[in-house]
Scaffold this motif. Structure first.
Motif, short mmCIF file in Angstrom:
data_model
loop_
_atom_site.label_atom_id
_atom_site.label_comp_id
_atom_site.label_asym_id
_atom_site.label_seq_id
_atom_site.Cartn_x
_atom_site.Cartn_y
_atom_site.Cartn_z
N ASN A 3 35.73 -11.05 -37.53
CA ASN A 3 35.37 -11.26 -36.14
C ASN A 3 36.52 -10.84 -35.25
O ASN A 3 37.67 -10.76 -35.68
CB ASN A 3 35.04 -12.73 -35.88
N LEU A 4 36.20 -10.61 -33.99
CA LEU A 4 37.20 -10.31 -32.97
C LEU A 4 37.19 -11.42 -31.93
O LEU A 4 36.13 -11.87 -31.52
CB LEU A 4 36.88 -8.98 -32.27
N LYS A 5 38.38 -11.85 -31.52
CA LYS A 5 38.51 -12.79 -30.41
C LYS A 5 38.82 -11.96 -29.18
O LYS A 5 39.86 -11.30 -29.11
CB LYS A 5 39.64 -13.77 -30.66
N VAL A 6 37.93 -11.99 -28.20
CA VAL A 6 38.10 -11.20 -26.98
C VAL A 6 38.30 -12.17 -25.82
O VAL A 6 37.48 -13.06 -25.60
CB VAL A 6 36.88 -10.30 -26.73
N THR A 7 39.39 -11.98 -25.06
CA THR A 7 39.74 -12.85 -23.95
C THR A 7 39.82 -12.03 -22.67
O THR A 7 40.46 -10.98 -22.65
CB THR A 7 41.09 -13.54 -24.20
N LEU A 8 39.20 -12.51 -21.61
CA LEU A 8 39.27 -11.84 -20.31
C LEU A 8 40.58 -12.23 -19.63
O LEU A 8 40.80 -13.40 -19.33
CB LEU A 8 38.07 -12.25 -19.44
N VAL A 9 41.48 -11.26 -19.43
CA VAL A 9 42.79 -11.55 -18.86
C VAL A 9 42.98 -10.97 -17.46
O VAL A 9 43.94 -11.32 -16.77
CB VAL A 9 43.94 -11.05 -19.77
N LYS A 10 42.08 -10.10 -17.02
CA LYS A 10 42.18 -9.51 -15.69
C LYS A 10 40.80 -9.54 -15.06
O LYS A 10 39.80 -9.29 -15.72
CB LYS A 10 42.70 -8.08 -15.77
N SER A 11 40.75 -9.85 -13.79
CA SER A 11 39.47 -9.97 -13.10
C SER A 11 38.77 -8.63 -12.97
O SER A 11 39.39 -7.62 -12.62
CB SER A 11 39.69 -10.56 -11.71
N PRO A 12 37.46 -8.59 -13.22
CA PRO A 12 36.71 -7.35 -13.06
C PRO A 12 36.21 -7.14 -11.63
O PRO A 12 35.39 -6.25 -11.40
CB PRO A 12 35.54 -7.54 -14.03
N HIS A 19 31.91 -1.21 -15.82
CA HIS A 19 32.85 -2.05 -16.55
C HIS A 19 32.54 -3.53 -16.32
O HIS A 19 32.67 -4.34 -17.22
CB HIS A 19 34.28 -1.75 -16.15
N LYS A 20 32.12 -3.87 -15.10
CA LYS A 20 31.74 -5.25 -14.81
C LYS A 20 30.59 -5.68 -15.71
O LYS A 20 30.58 -6.77 -16.27
CB LYS A 20 31.29 -5.40 -13.35
N LYS A 33 38.72 -16.96 -20.60
CA LYS A 33 37.76 -17.48 -21.57
C LYS A 33 37.73 -16.53 -22.76
O LYS A 33 37.88 -15.32 -22.62
CB LYS A 33 36.37 -17.62 -20.96
N THR A 34 37.52 -17.09 -23.93
CA THR A 34 37.52 -16.32 -25.17
C THR A 34 36.17 -16.43 -25.85
O THR A 34 35.57 -17.51 -25.87
CB THR A 34 38.62 -16.86 -26.11
N VAL A 35 35.71 -15.30 -26.40
CA VAL A 35 34.49 -15.29 -27.20
C VAL A 35 34.80 -14.64 -28.54
O VAL A 35 35.69 -13.79 -28.63
CB VAL A 35 33.33 -14.54 -26.51
N MET A 46 32.59 -1.25 -26.80
CA MET A 46 32.57 -2.00 -25.54
C MET A 46 33.97 -2.46 -25.17
O MET A 46 34.38 -2.37 -24.01
CB MET A 46 31.63 -3.19 -25.65
N VAL A 47 34.71 -2.94 -26.16
CA VAL A 47 36.08 -3.41 -25.90
C VAL A 47 36.97 -2.25 -25.48
O VAL A 47 37.78 -2.38 -24.56
CB VAL A 47 36.64 -4.11 -27.16
N LYS A 48 36.79 -1.10 -26.09
CA LYS A 48 37.62 0.07 -25.74
C LYS A 48 37.38 0.50 -24.29
O LYS A 48 38.29 0.92 -23.60
CB LYS A 48 37.33 1.22 -26.69
N GLN A 49 36.13 0.35 -23.84
CA GLN A 49 35.78 0.75 -22.48
C GLN A 49 36.48 -0.14 -21.44
O GLN A 49 36.84 0.34 -20.36
CB GLN A 49 34.27 0.66 -22.29
N VAL A 50 36.69 -1.40 -21.76
CA VAL A 50 37.30 -2.33 -20.81
C VAL A 50 38.63 -2.87 -21.34
O VAL A 50 39.01 -4.00 -21.03
CB VAL A 50 36.34 -3.49 -20.46
N GLN A 51 39.35 -2.07 -22.09
CA GLN A 51 40.59 -2.53 -22.72
C GLN A 51 41.65 -2.94 -21.70
O GLN A 51 42.56 -3.70 -22.03
CB GLN A 51 41.13 -1.48 -23.67
N HIS A 52 41.56 -2.45 -20.47
CA HIS A 52 42.52 -2.81 -19.43
C HIS A 52 42.23 -4.19 -18.83
O HIS A 52 43.03 -4.72 -18.08
CB HIS A 52 42.54 -1.75 -18.34
N LEU A 53 41.09 -4.78 -19.18
CA LEU A 53 40.71 -6.10 -18.64
C LEU A 53 40.74 -7.20 -19.68
O LEU A 53 40.70 -8.38 -19.31
CB LEU A 53 39.27 -6.03 -18.07
#
Length: 59
Positions: A3-12, A19-20, A33-35, A46-53
């Motif tokens: 699994n991957l833990k994905v955390t939003l660190v920058k506001s979209p 990207h939003k 928040k982490t999923v 999907m993660v690669k597309q928004v890797q800056h966020l």
């Protein structure tokens, strides 16, 4: 399967509309928040597309 833990660190807020929608499709609604998502080609794309966020860790 891993699994991957994905955390939003920058506001979209100022991001490209596509990207939003990608961030929302990943299940991230609020900052810091982490999923946990399955590690597959679709999720990686999907993660690669928004890797800056987001921040990604392998779980």
């Amino acid at each position: 399967m891993a699994n991957l833990k994905v955390t939003l660190v920058k506001s979209p807020i100022g991001a490209v509309p596509k990207h939003k929608k990608t961030v929302e499709a990943l299940g991230l609604r609020k900052m810091n928040k982490t999923v946990e998502l399955p590690d597959n080609a679709a999720t990686r794309g999907m993660v690669k597309q928004v890797q800056h966020l987001v921040k990604v860790e392998e779980a």
